[in-house]
Scaffold this motif. Structure first.
Motif, PDB file in Angstrom:
ATOM      1  N   ALA A 133       0.817  -1.222   0.000  1.00  0.00           N
ATOM      2  CA  ALA A 133       0.000   0.000   0.000  1.00  0.00           C
ATOM      3  C   ALA A 133       0.849   1.269   0.000  1.00  0.00           C
ATOM      4  N   PHE A 134       0.257   2.343  -0.534  1.00  0.00           N
ATOM      5  CA  PHE A 134       0.824   3.688  -0.492  1.00  0.00           C
ATOM      6  C   PHE A 134      -0.044   4.523   0.453  1.00  0.00           C
ATOM      7  N   PRO A 135       0.253   4.554   1.745  1.00  0.00           N
ATOM      8  CA  PRO A 135      -0.587   5.313   2.685  1.00  0.00           C
ATOM      9  C   PRO A 135      -0.447   6.819   2.491  1.00  0.00           C
ATOM     10  N   LEU A 136      -1.463   7.540   2.913  1.00  0.00           N
ATOM     11  CA  LEU A 136      -1.448   9.003   2.880  1.00  0.00           C
ATOM     12  C   LEU A 136      -0.759   9.546   4.124  1.00  0.00           C
ATOM     13  N   VAL A 137       0.114  10.500   3.938  1.00  0.00           N
ATOM     14  CA  VAL A 137       0.741  11.150   5.086  1.00  0.00           C
ATOM     15  C   VAL A 137      -0.301  11.956   5.857  1.00  0.00           C
ATOM     16  N   ASP A 218       1.694  14.264  -0.524  1.00  0.00           N
ATOM     17  CA  ASP A 218       0.985  15.541  -0.645  1.00  0.00           C
ATOM     18  C   ASP A 218      -0.156  15.418  -1.645  1.00  0.00           C
ATOM     19  N   LEU A 219      -1.343  15.821  -1.210  1.00  0.00           N
ATOM     20  CA  LEU A 219      -2.494  15.999  -2.107  1.00  0.00           C
ATOM     21  C   LEU A 219      -3.298  17.217  -1.652  1.00  0.00           C
ATOM     22  N   GLU A 220      -2.605  18.197  -1.116  1.00  0.00           N
ATOM     23  CA  GLU A 220      -3.273  19.337  -0.491  1.00  0.00           C
ATOM     24  C   GLU A 220      -3.861  20.289  -1.526  1.00  0.00           C
ATOM     25  N   VAL A 221      -5.109  20.672  -1.292  1.00  0.00           N
ATOM     26  CA  VAL A 221      -5.762  21.692  -2.104  1.00  0.00           C
ATOM     27  C   VAL A 221      -5.405  23.053  -1.521  1.00  0.00           C
ATOM     28  N   GLU A 222      -5.197  24.015  -2.383  1.00  0.00           N
ATOM     29  CA  GLU A 222      -4.755  25.352  -1.984  1.00  0.00           C
ATOM     30  C   GLU A 222      -5.578  25.893  -0.809  1.00  0.00           C
ATOM     31  N   SER A 223      -4.886  26.456   0.141  1.00  0.00           N
ATOM     32  CA  SER A 223      -5.539  26.972   1.341  1.00  0.00           C
ATOM     33  C   SER A 223      -6.552  28.057   0.994  1.00  0.00           C
ATOM     34  N   SER A 224      -7.639  28.095   1.756  1.00  0.00           N
ATOM     35  CA  SER A 224      -8.684  29.105   1.540  1.00  0.00           C
ATOM     36  C   SER A 224      -8.511  30.311   2.457  1.00  0.00           C
ATOM     37  N   GLU A 225      -7.350  30.386   3.133  1.00  0.00           N
ATOM     38  CA  GLU A 225      -7.145  31.472   4.082  1.00  0.00           C
ATOM     39  C   GLU A 225      -7.282  32.843   3.419  1.00  0.00           C
ATOM     40  N   TYR A 226      -6.735  32.932   2.185  1.00  0.00           N
ATOM     41  CA  TYR A 226      -6.730  34.231   1.518  1.00  0.00           C
ATOM     42  C   TYR A 226      -8.140  34.670   1.126  1.00  0.00           C
ATOM     43  N   MET A 227      -9.104  33.742   1.193  1.00  0.00           N
ATOM     44  CA  MET A 227     -10.458  34.056   0.763  1.00  0.00           C
ATOM     45  C   MET A 227     -11.290  34.684   1.873  1.00  0.00           C
ATOM     46  N   ARG A 228     -10.754  34.694   3.073  1.00  0.00           N
ATOM     47  CA  ARG A 228     -11.521  35.262   4.176  1.00  0.00           C
ATOM     48  C   ARG A 228     -11.755  36.759   3.970  1.00  0.00           C
ATOM     49  N   GLY A 229     -12.820  37.194   4.490  1.00  0.00           N
ATOM     50  CA  GLY A 229     -13.162  38.598   4.357  1.00  0.00           C
ATOM     51  C   GLY A 229     -14.670  38.754   4.266  1.00  0.00           C
ATOM     52  N   ALA A 230     -15.100  39.975   4.051  1.00  0.00           N
ATOM     53  CA  ALA A 230     -16.530  40.246   3.975  1.00  0.00           C
ATOM     54  C   ALA A 230     -16.879  40.728   2.579  1.00  0.00           C
ATOM     55  N   ARG A 246      -6.163  24.973  -6.933  1.00  0.00           N
ATOM     56  CA  ARG A 246      -4.825  24.452  -7.174  1.00  0.00           C
ATOM     57  C   ARG A 246      -4.553  23.323  -6.167  1.00  0.00           C
ATOM     58  N   ARG A 247      -3.946  22.250  -6.659  1.00  0.00           N
ATOM     59  CA  ARG A 247      -3.669  21.110  -5.781  1.00  0.00           C
ATOM     60  C   ARG A 247      -2.247  20.608  -6.012  1.00  0.00           C
ATOM     61  N   GLY A 248      -1.539  20.425  -4.928  1.00  0.00           N
ATOM     62  CA  GLY A 248      -0.204  19.855  -5.017  1.00  0.00           C
ATOM     63  C   GLY A 248      -0.262  18.337  -5.025  1.00  0.00           C
ATOM     64  N   ILE A 249       0.702  17.717  -5.683  1.00  0.00           N
ATOM     65  CA  ILE A 249       0.794  16.257  -5.731  1.00  0.00           C
ATOM     66  C   ILE A 249       2.227  15.862  -5.398  1.00  0.00           C
ATOM     67  N   GLY A 250       2.366  14.990  -4.423  1.00  0.00           N
ATOM     68  CA  GLY A 250       3.692  14.479  -4.070  1.00  0.00           C
ATOM     69  C   GLY A 250       3.599  13.003  -3.717  1.00  0.00           C
ATOM     70  N   ILE A 251       4.311  12.163  -4.458  1.00  0.00           N
ATOM     71  CA  ILE A 251       4.274  10.716  -4.247  1.00  0.00           C
ATOM     72  C   ILE A 251       5.700  10.185  -4.161  1.00  0.00           C
ATOM     73  N   ASP A 252       5.989   9.451  -3.087  1.00  0.00           N
ATOM     74  CA  ASP A 252       7.284   8.787  -2.926  1.00  0.00           C
ATOM     75  C   ASP A 252       7.152   7.327  -3.320  1.00  0.00           C
ATOM     76  N   VAL A 253       8.134   6.816  -4.046  1.00  0.00           N
ATOM     77  CA  VAL A 253       8.160   5.411  -4.465  1.00  0.00           C
ATOM     78  C   VAL A 253       9.449   4.772  -3.966  1.00  0.00           C
ATOM     79  N   TYR A 254       9.332   3.578  -3.376  1.00  0.00           N
ATOM     80  CA  TYR A 254      10.483   2.852  -2.849  1.00  0.00           C
ATOM     81  C   TYR A 254      10.474   1.415  -3.374  1.00  0.00           C
TER      82      TYR A 254
END
Length: 408
Positions: A133-137, A218-230, A246-254
């Motif tokens: 298996a390739f577990p998620l961090v 890594d499979l993180e979707v871009e943070s929504s912090e910058y979207m805060r406001g009124a 935007r989504r980052g992708i990072g996969i390690d193979v051994y």
């Protein structure tokens, strides 16, 4: 008319010159003649012959700087071509013995060795590999309504590509997770005194040479912090994030050697995507619908690249299997037609010598010391196993069930 024809000729010559300018000169193979030597121990000339030929190839490989490969053919006990693979030398496409003799219990071989310019080898035997298996961090990076097939699907599809190449015999154990702490991978985290590592246990119980593993880092979707406001603009940005992000992708193979537990390949693949980055829950890795998504398409590219990298990395690694039965000087090994063994092939037998080997002050068991003790000549082939003869009965060599048989 003549002017038009002249212009066409000049244009053709110009384009031809550009084409020629872009042609890269191909590296040429060259042949060297070298001599190798090896001591004849316990009256076993076949083992000495193979070791002498390996010594000759090492001498030749010092004249170049890549990998090494050749193939063994035996005709009435005369070696005409030898298969050797190692990472410390030039690629060897052909090796021919032109003279051999013994003197003072030393086997001498003079060989013509053809050195190629390619860093990879052409594998002669198919090697067994098992995918885990390739577990998620970070599990939270894949939301509930997305596909849950990544954990087992990525290694499954990678293993399928390796099998399709014709160089591997694959099996799947994607229910096994080698990394309870995926963030610490490739550390195995299972060091137990006087016991083989988990990799070695999996390899032995499944009869494979290599263990494929990895982590989804890594499979993180871009943070929504910058979207805060009124106001309407902030609200619109928040809604847009569910459609275009935007989504980052990072996969390690051994890849580990199942016989020693050694980590042979460690590679990280990173990319990112913009658009509809989520993968619906019903999509499985490798499917057409999965590959059509932004994230799935990038993951598919990574799987393809990882397959190529694994094949190149392991192409020069020796084929290895185990002895499964012994009757006097007749030895049964766990490989046959499906691994592309042939009658007449000669494989080196590695037997246990000395005591168990440990690291870290004796806490980590890493196996037993193995040394080449004889040559096994294959006499009979079946699809699943092969039968061979040793020069000397196994009991005299200390050869046992479970010992290794290698291509060199």
């Amino acid at each position: 008319m003549a002017k038009i024809l002249l212009n066409c000729i000049l244009a053709s010559l110009f384009l031809s010159s550009l084409s020629c300018a872009n042609v890269q000169p191909q590296a040429r193979a060259h042949t060297v003649t070298v001599e190798g030597q090896a001591a004849i121990n316990k009256g076993m000339p076949l083992l000495a012959k193979k070791q002498a030929l390996q010594d000759a190839i090492r001498q030749a490989s010092m004249q170049s700087s890549a990998t090494i490969h050749s193939r063994t053919l035996v005709d009435q006990n005369n070696v005409s071509l030898d298969t050797v693979s190692m990472h410390t030398a030039a690629a060897v496409s052909n090796t021919k013995v032109i003279k051999e003799w013994t003197a003072d219990n030393i086997y001498h071989v003079v060989a013509m060795v053809e050195l190629s310019a390619d860093n990879s080898c052409t594998p002669h035997y198919r090697k067994r590999i098992i995918a885990t298996a390739f577990p998620l961090v970070k599990q939270e990076q894949v939301i509930a309504y997305e596909t849950q097939d990544l954990y087992g699907g990525i290694p499954r599809e990678l293993n399928n590509l390796l099998m399709e190449s014709g160089e591997f015999i694959g099996s799947n154990a994607t229910n096994i997770n080698l990394y309870p702490r995926a963030d610490l991978a490739p550390e195995l985290q299972d060091r137990t005194a006087y016991r083989p590592s988990k990799v070695m246990q999996i390899a032995a119980s499944n009869g494979v040479q290599f263990v494929l593993s990895g982590v989804i880092r890594d499979l993180e979707v871009e943070s929504s912090e910058y979207m805060r406001g009124a106001g309407p603009l902030a609200f619109a940005r928040s809604l847009a994030r569910d459609v275009v992000a935007r989504r980052g992708i990072g996969i390690d193979v051994y890849v580990h050697d199942g016989y020693t537990g050694a980590l042979l390949l460690q590679q990280r693949y990173v990319d990112d995507v913009i658009g509809d980055v989520f993968i619906p829950a019903t999509y499985s890795v490798g499917s057409e619908r999965f590959n059509a998504t932004s994230t799935g398409g990038k993951i598919a590219q990574i799987i393809n690249q990882a397959s190529t990298d694994i094949r190149q990395s392991l192409s020069c690694y020796p084929f290895t299997t185990r002895i499964i039965e012994i009757k006097d000087d007749t030895v049964f090994i766990d490989a046959g037609t499906q691994e592309r063994l042939n009658v007449g092939d000669q494989l080196a037998v590695y037997s246990t010598t000395g005591n168990d080997l440990h690291l870290d002050g004796g806490l980590s068991f890493i196996g037993k010391d193995k040394q080449p003790v004889g040559i096994l000549t294959i006499r009979t082939i079946t699809p699943r196993y092969a039968i061979g003869k040793l020069e000397v009965p196994a009991r005299e060599l200390g050869v046992k069930v479970g010992d290794w048989v290698k291509s060199w």
